[in-house]
Design a protein around this motif. Structure first.
Motif, PDB file in Angstrom:
ATOM      1  N   THR A   3     -33.323  84.446  14.783  1.00  0.00           N
ATOM      2  CA  THR A   3     -34.699  84.489  15.305  1.00  0.00           C
ATOM      3  C   THR A   3     -35.628  85.298  14.403  1.00  0.00           C
ATOM      4  OG1 THR A   3     -34.082  86.386  16.689  1.00  0.00           O
ATOM      5  CG2 THR A   3     -33.935  84.186  17.676  1.00  0.00           C
ATOM      6  N   GLU A   4     -35.059  86.302  13.695  1.00  0.00           N
ATOM      7  CA  GLU A   4     -35.841  87.118  12.752  1.00  0.00           C
ATOM      8  C   GLU A   4     -35.175  87.048  11.382  1.00  0.00           C
ATOM      9  OE1 GLU A   4     -36.561  91.114  14.116  1.00  0.00           O
ATOM     10  OE2 GLU A   4     -36.266  90.508  16.211  1.00  0.00           O
ATOM     11  N   PRO A   5     -35.537  86.086  10.549  1.00  0.00           N
ATOM     12  CA  PRO A   5     -34.865  85.925   9.253  1.00  0.00           C
ATOM     13  C   PRO A   5     -34.904  87.178   8.377  1.00  0.00           C
ATOM     14  CG  PRO A   5     -36.206  84.000   9.756  1.00  0.00           C
ATOM     15  CD  PRO A   5     -36.536  85.022  10.794  1.00  0.00           C
ATOM     16  N   SER A   6     -35.911  88.005   8.547  1.00  0.00           N
ATOM     17  CA  SER A   6     -35.986  89.226   7.736  1.00  0.00           C
ATOM     18  C   SER A   6     -34.959  90.275   8.173  1.00  0.00           C
ATOM     19  CB  SER A   6     -37.392  89.828   7.821  1.00  0.00           C
ATOM     20  OG  SER A   6     -37.720  90.143   9.175  1.00  0.00           O
ATOM     21  N   PHE A   7     -34.411  90.133   9.360  1.00  0.00           N
ATOM     22  CA  PHE A   7     -33.427  91.082   9.882  1.00  0.00           C
ATOM     23  C   PHE A   7     -32.039  90.663   9.399  1.00  0.00           C
ATOM     24  CE2 PHE A   7     -30.300  92.158  13.211  1.00  0.00           C
ATOM     25  CZ  PHE A   7     -30.470  93.529  13.271  1.00  0.00           C
ATOM     26  N   TYR A   8     -31.471  91.469   8.516  1.00  0.00           N
ATOM     27  CA  TYR A   8     -30.130  91.184   7.983  1.00  0.00           C
ATOM     28  C   TYR A   8     -29.355  92.497   7.905  1.00  0.00           C
ATOM     29  CZ  TYR A   8     -26.388  89.429   4.961  1.00  0.00           C
ATOM     30  OH  TYR A   8     -25.166  89.085   4.438  1.00  0.00           O
ATOM     31  N   PRO A   9     -28.665  92.878   8.996  1.00  0.00           N
ATOM     32  CA  PRO A   9     -27.974  94.177   9.066  1.00  0.00           C
ATOM     33  C   PRO A   9     -26.677  94.167   8.257  1.00  0.00           C
ATOM     34  CG  PRO A   9     -27.567  92.941  11.057  1.00  0.00           C
ATOM     35  CD  PRO A   9     -28.472  92.086  10.229  1.00  0.00           C
ATOM     36  N   ARG A  10     -26.794  94.169   6.948  1.00  0.00           N
ATOM     37  CA  ARG A  10     -25.637  94.004   6.073  1.00  0.00           C
ATOM     38  C   ARG A  10     -24.606  95.123   6.259  1.00  0.00           C
ATOM     39  NH1 ARG A  10     -23.693  95.448   1.190  1.00  0.00           N
ATOM     40  NH2 ARG A  10     -22.645  93.808  -0.006  1.00  0.00           N
ATOM     41  N   ASN A  11     -25.069  96.351   6.319  1.00  0.00           N
ATOM     42  CA  ASN A  11     -24.135  97.474   6.438  1.00  0.00           C
ATOM     43  C   ASN A  11     -23.322  97.403   7.734  1.00  0.00           C
ATOM     44  OD1 ASN A  11     -25.053  98.477   3.999  1.00  0.00           O
ATOM     45  ND2 ASN A  11     -26.564  99.846   4.937  1.00  0.00           N
ATOM     46  N   SER A  12     -23.986  97.033   8.819  1.00  0.00           N
ATOM     47  CA  SER A  12     -23.279  96.926  10.099  1.00  0.00           C
ATOM     48  C   SER A  12     -22.248  95.801  10.069  1.00  0.00           C
ATOM     49  CB  SER A  12     -24.278  96.693  11.235  1.00  0.00           C
ATOM     50  OG  SER A  12     -25.174  97.771  11.350  1.00  0.00           O
ATOM     51  N   LEU A  13     -22.627  94.673   9.485  1.00  0.00           N
ATOM     52  CA  LEU A  13     -21.696  93.554   9.392  1.00  0.00           C
ATOM     53  C   LEU A  13     -20.483  93.904   8.529  1.00  0.00           C
ATOM     54  CD1 LEU A  13     -24.226  90.589   8.994  1.00  0.00           C
ATOM     55  CD2 LEU A  13     -22.809  91.093  10.993  1.00  0.00           C
ATOM     56  N   MET A  14     -20.722  94.625   7.437  1.00  0.00           N
ATOM     57  CA  MET A  14     -19.608  95.031   6.575  1.00  0.00           C
ATOM     58  C   MET A  14     -18.661  95.970   7.324  1.00  0.00           C
ATOM     59  SD  MET A  14     -19.744  93.595   3.540  1.00  0.00           S
ATOM     60  CE  MET A  14     -18.916  94.678   2.407  1.00  0.00           C
ATOM     61  N   GLN A  15     -19.225  96.861   8.109  1.00  0.00           N
ATOM     62  CA  GLN A  15     -18.383  97.770   8.901  1.00  0.00           C
ATOM     63  C   GLN A  15     -17.510  97.003   9.895  1.00  0.00           C
ATOM     64  OE1 GLN A  15     -21.413 100.902  10.133  1.00  0.00           O
ATOM     65  NE2 GLN A  15     -19.535 102.104  10.192  1.00  0.00           N
ATOM     66  N   LEU A  16     -18.100  96.015  10.523  1.00  0.00           N
ATOM     67  CA  LEU A  16     -17.356  95.240  11.525  1.00  0.00           C
ATOM     68  C   LEU A  16     -16.256  94.393  10.871  1.00  0.00           C
ATOM     69  CD1 LEU A  16     -20.385  94.159  13.735  1.00  0.00           C
ATOM     70  CD2 LEU A  16     -18.545  95.725  14.391  1.00  0.00           C
ATOM     71  N   ILE A  17     -16.542  93.842   9.706  1.00  0.00           N
ATOM     72  CA  ILE A  17     -15.514  93.066   9.002  1.00  0.00           C
ATOM     73  C   ILE A  17     -14.342  93.959   8.627  1.00  0.00           C
ATOM     74  CG2 ILE A  17     -15.018  91.711   6.930  1.00  0.00           C
ATOM     75  CD1 ILE A  17     -17.947  90.789   6.991  1.00  0.00           C
ATOM     76  N   GLN A  18     -14.633  95.192   8.254  1.00  0.00           N
ATOM     77  CA  GLN A  18     -13.587  96.113   7.811  1.00  0.00           C
ATOM     78  C   GLN A  18     -12.743  96.662   8.961  1.00  0.00           C
ATOM     79  OE1 GLN A  18     -15.977  98.844   5.565  1.00  0.00           O
ATOM     80  NE2 GLN A  18     -15.856  97.621   3.683  1.00  0.00           N
ATOM     81  N   THR A  19     -13.033  96.244  10.197  1.00  0.00           N
ATOM     82  CA  THR A  19     -12.137  96.607  11.305  1.00  0.00           C
ATOM     83  C   THR A  19     -10.852  95.780  11.274  1.00  0.00           C
ATOM     84  OG1 THR A  19     -13.237  95.008  12.762  1.00  0.00           O
ATOM     85  CG2 THR A  19     -14.066  97.296  12.789  1.00  0.00           C
ATOM     86  N   HIS A  20     -10.823  94.702  10.464  1.00  0.00           N
ATOM     87  CA  HIS A  20      -9.636  93.861  10.271  1.00  0.00           C
ATOM     88  C   HIS A  20      -9.206  93.145  11.558  1.00  0.00           C
ATOM     89  CE1 HIS A  20      -8.963  95.519   6.233  1.00  0.00           C
ATOM     90  NE2 HIS A  20      -9.241  96.703   6.761  1.00  0.00           N
ATOM     91  N   VAL A  21     -10.114  92.873  12.469  1.00  0.00           N
ATOM     92  CA  VAL A  21      -9.758  92.155  13.700  1.00  0.00           C
ATOM     93  C   VAL A  21     -10.498  90.830  13.822  1.00  0.00           C
ATOM     94  CG1 VAL A  21      -9.225  94.283  14.930  1.00  0.00           C
ATOM     95  CG2 VAL A  21     -11.531  93.344  15.085  1.00  0.00           C
ATOM     96  N   LEU A  22     -11.380  90.543  12.881  1.00  0.00           N
ATOM     97  CA  LEU A  22     -12.206  89.345  12.982  1.00  0.00           C
ATOM     98  C   LEU A  22     -11.527  88.146  12.323  1.00  0.00           C
ATOM     99  CD1 LEU A  22     -15.803  90.720  12.248  1.00  0.00           C
ATOM    100  CD2 LEU A  22     -14.936  89.843  14.414  1.00  0.00           C
ATOM    101  N   SER A  23     -11.949  86.977  12.729  1.00  0.00           N
ATOM    102  CA  SER A  23     -11.572  85.725  12.080  1.00  0.00           C
ATOM    103  C   SER A  23     -12.805  84.835  12.077  1.00  0.00           C
ATOM    104  CB  SER A  23     -10.421  85.044  12.824  1.00  0.00           C
ATOM    105  OG  SER A  23     -10.823  84.699  14.138  1.00  0.00           O
ATOM    106  N   TYR A  24     -12.732  83.730  11.345  1.00  0.00           N
ATOM    107  CA  TYR A  24     -13.886  82.841  11.281  1.00  0.00           C
ATOM    108  C   TYR A  24     -14.248  82.297  12.658  1.00  0.00           C
ATOM    109  CZ  TYR A  24     -16.952  79.036   9.854  1.00  0.00           C
ATOM    110  OH  TYR A  24     -18.029  78.208   9.706  1.00  0.00           O
ATOM    111  N   SER A  25     -13.229  81.977  13.465  1.00  0.00           N
ATOM    112  CA  SER A  25     -13.488  81.390  14.784  1.00  0.00           C
ATOM    113  C   SER A  25     -14.120  82.387  15.752  1.00  0.00           C
ATOM    114  CB  SER A  25     -12.187  80.840  15.373  1.00  0.00           C
ATOM    115  OG  SER A  25     -11.193  81.848  15.425  1.00  0.00           O
TER     116      SER A  25
END
Length: 749
Positions: free
Chosen positions: A444-466
């Motif tokens: 909804t807000e293309p200018s909003f891209y919370p890269r640091n937060s997303l990187m932190q969440l990926i590094q929890t090692h619990v995510l998958s593509y699905s």
């Protein structure tokens, strides 16, 4: 009259019979879609009219699927069993079977049955039967043993009779066969002993059955090539008594009597059966349709590539393995009449053909079944209880509220608070929900891209593509190669289309952009050192064992052979910068299905394909520098991964790459490599044959010498003969003793 129509191949993946071949074909909740279970690890959903797969799911390495996957017609979900006791339940939106619902049962499962009008029924190897929802409510419940010792289930089928399921399964013990009828309306289990009639003592090879209101007609194909019929009452007078039923001859010699494999039998309707097998001892296998009412052969088709003895039918389609491929043969069965049975029925535009049903279903109603709808709906909630019963922590609620309206900095602060809280069993789903909230606001807000937060969440090692669909797409849109590298390293279920999109980006992004990006370099060894292409040595190998002037040596070979000194001086440096190499290594490590990956590889520009091939060839040369054929580094690509990707790229783009001048030397190098490996294998085979012949001559000489010594010198035994030749090798000693003990050797030896 019956007719077989034009066949077509449904699965282009080579299959086979047995535990590692094809386990089964089952209908989905949509008429034209079928679940195909490959023995081993894979379930594929096919759409027959389009002749293409709609989805594929695999269990993890080391796990084995042990019975065919089925569809729960009440929920639209799919069910499969792996390792005999573990249930997996998923739907078409799921990608990774390791992430779907799992239930481990207390006993081994033989088969799961699922038909319209009732919940799936689970038949255990010990003969007990349970409804699926009762098992999911208490997976570790005790399962009783119905069968006696050494009694094993051979075949099973389920029907709907008077709105209730009826399950039949056949067992064998010491050559005797027994039929068990489980009725769920009266909840009784009846046992029958199958007795042979006055025919010879033949061995039963296959079963099939049909049902009417009161009796199950059990048909069996025996080793004498005949089909026998047994009529079994659904509701016996005394269910507790072991009753006897006798087989009677139905069809005589439908297959060759000596056929031990590749035979199958299935009932199509009340008057027709399909038989798989050779009609004569010396003939090839055939698929034939017989009229049981008039005992006549209606139609047949030769199967020159052979079959596995497996046959399924659904609607108007027969499924079988023809050779190693799953084949579909549509068929038609007309209303049985004497004229049709004799082939005298006149065909018109409005024939009396009818659709052959998959199962006989008397007065089926979705409102009845093994367990009521209300009970079924209440028990289904148990499947999601692992997610729903855990109340989200306050930190999670606060974080979601912050994501909706606050700045990226505030979100990072709340995210740190959330990650500091003790993890709950549903932590992975909560993290997925957080990612989806962040991506929703980004949409909804293309200018909003919370890269640091997303990187932190990926590094929890619990995510998958699905769990977080759209994350990698957003990273591709932002050219965020660091995040894509992290996803490729951690997500086990990335679609092949996304993998190819990442590959395109990694090959096209400029070196200057990469220099400004932080990339994980663990998989990259020192790329600054060039590797030497020993083309002169390869030329010598090519000349070892064949004449360079033969027709199979083209002008390219002769051109390279003319200047071996120049070729020896050529070196190859890494064609990409180290950071790009690290990104490409992430692609090499990613999981994929070749069938789904190849179409996307064809969309990569030719110059990028050439660059990737050059890098892969450089990695191969690096591997060749040491005896272990491995690359240095913490997580480098393996030789198998390198060779697999070279083959994939050439399969998808060879006709394009061969036209590019820049790729000429690369293709020549790959060609020389493959040819040298073939010649090396050929020479090794020659050497092996030479040494085998030499070894035989050596042992023959020893035997003759020992016989001479024993004949001319008394008191010498075999051990002394061996010592005389001074051998201390235990393997040679044992072989000499064996040769000395053979007929024709002196008795003293």
């Amino acid at each position: 009259m019956a007719a077989l129509e034009e066949e077509f191949t449904l699965s282009t993946v080579p299959l086979g019979a047995g535990p590692n071949g094809l386990l089964g074909v089952e209908q989905s909740d949509k008429t034209d879609q079928f679940l195909v279970t490959h023995g081993g690890r894979t379930v594929i959903l096919y759409k027959v009219s389009d002749q293409k797969p709609l989805g594929s799911w695999s269990v993890k390495q080391g796990q084995i699927i042990t019975c065919p996957a089925v569809c729960n017609f009440q929920t639209g979900e799919f069910i499969v069993v792996h390792d005999n006791k573990v249930l997996r339940i998923w739907n078409t939106e799921d990608v990774n079977l390791d992430k779907v619902f799992k239930a481990t049962l207390s006993a081994e499962i033989y088969r799961i049955h699922s038909i319209q009008g009732t919940e799936p029924l689970v038949l255990f190897k010990e003969g007990a039967v349970r409804g699926l929802e009762a098992l999911l409510a208490e997976p570790q419940q005790k399962i009783e043993t119905v069968l006696s010792d050494d009694e094993v289930i051979k075949w099973t089928k389920v029907f709907m009779v008077f709105r209730h399921p009826v399950l039949i399964f056949i067992t064998e013990k010491h050559g005797n066969h027994f039929a068990y009828i489980q009725t769920f309306s009266s909840r009784t289990l009846s046992k029958y002993t199958l007795f042979h009639g006055q025919e010879e003592k033949s061995v039963i090879q296959n079963f099939t059955a049909s049902v009417d209101r009161k009796f199950i007609s059990l048909m069996s194909l025996s080793s004498d090539g005949c089909v026998y019929e047994t009529s079994i009452p659904i509701h016996p007078r005394d269910p507790d008594e072991n009753q006897r039923v006798v087989r009677s001859l139905l069809l005589k010699t439908v297959v060759a009597g000596n056929a031990r494999s590749g035979v199958a039998l299935t009932v199509l309707d009340q008057d027709h059966v399909a038989v798989l097998g050779p009609p004569l001892p010396a003939s090839k296998e055939c698929l034939s349709i017989w009229n049981t009412k008039f005992q006549t052969l209606q139609t047949s088709r030769e199967l020159p590539q052979g079959t596995s003895g497996q046959l399924w039918y659904f609607g108007e389609n027969l499924f079988m393995l023809h050779g190693k491929f799953l084949t579909v043969i549509p068929y038609k069965c007309e209303v049985s009449s004497l004229a049709g049975a004799l082939g005298k029925l006149k065909h018109s535009q409005d024939p009396g053909t009818h659709t052959v049903p998959h199962f006989v279903n008397w007065e089926t109603s979705r409102g009845y079944g093994f367990g009521s709808q209300n009970s079924e709906q209440s028990k289904r909630i148990l499947r999601r209880r692992k997610i729903e019963v855990n109340v989200p922590p306050p930190a999670f609620e606060q974080l979601l509220s912050t994501i909706k309206k606050d700045s990226e900095k505030d979100i990072e602060v709340e995210l740190c608070k959330f990650l500091a809280v003790k993890r709950t069993p549903d932590f992975h789903t909560i993290v997925g929900d957080i990612v989806l909230e962040l991506l929703g606001r980004h949409t909804t807000e293309p200018s909003f891209y919370p890269r640091n937060s997303l990187m932190q969440l990926i590094q929890t090692h619990v995510l998958s593509y699905s769990l977080c669909p759209g994350l990698m797409e957003a990273a591709l849109e932002k050219t965020d190669v660091q995040m894509l590298q992290l996803c490729l390293q951690q997500f086990p279920d990335i679609p092949e289309s996304i993998t190819c999109a990442c590959l395109k980006l990694f090959l096209s992004i400029s070196d200057d952009s990469l220099q400004e990006t932080e990339i994980n370099m663990e998989s990259v060894s020192d790329c600054s050192d060039p590797v030497q292409e020993k083309m002169d040595e390869q030329t010598e190998i090519l000349q070892n064992g064949f004449n360079a002037d033969e027709q199979n040596c083209d002008s390219c070979d002769r051109k390279l052979n003319q200047k071996p000194q120049d070729a020896a001086e050529e070196t190859t440096s890494c064609p990409v910068v180290p950071k790009r190499a690290a990104l490409l290594n992430a692609i090499l490590h990613s999981a994929y299905s070749e069938m789904f990956l190849l179409p996307h590889l064809k969309d990569i520009p030719a110059q990028h394909v050439t660059l990737f091939l050059q890098y892969l060839y450089f990695l191969y040369l690096k591997c060749s520098e040491n005896a272990t054929m491995t690359l240095p580094g913490l997580h480098p690509p393996t030789l198998n991964q390198i060779m697999d990707w070279i083959c994939l790229l050439l399969d998808a783009n060879f006709t394009v790459v061969v036209m590019i001048p820049e790729a000429k030397r690369l293709l020549l190098s790959l060609y020389k490599f493959v040819k040298s490996q073939i010649c090396i294998c050929s020479e090794l085979n020659k050497i092996e044959m030479f040494y085998e012949a030499l070894l035989c001559e050596f042992f023959l000489l020893i035997q003759v010498s020992c016989e001479y010594l024993v004949t001319n010198y008394s008191g010498i035994h075999s051990g002394s003969c061996i010592e005389l030749f001074g051998t201390h090798d235990p393997e040679i000693k044992s072989h000499m003793l064996f040769r000395l003990s053979q007929p024709g050797t002196s008795a003293s030896c």
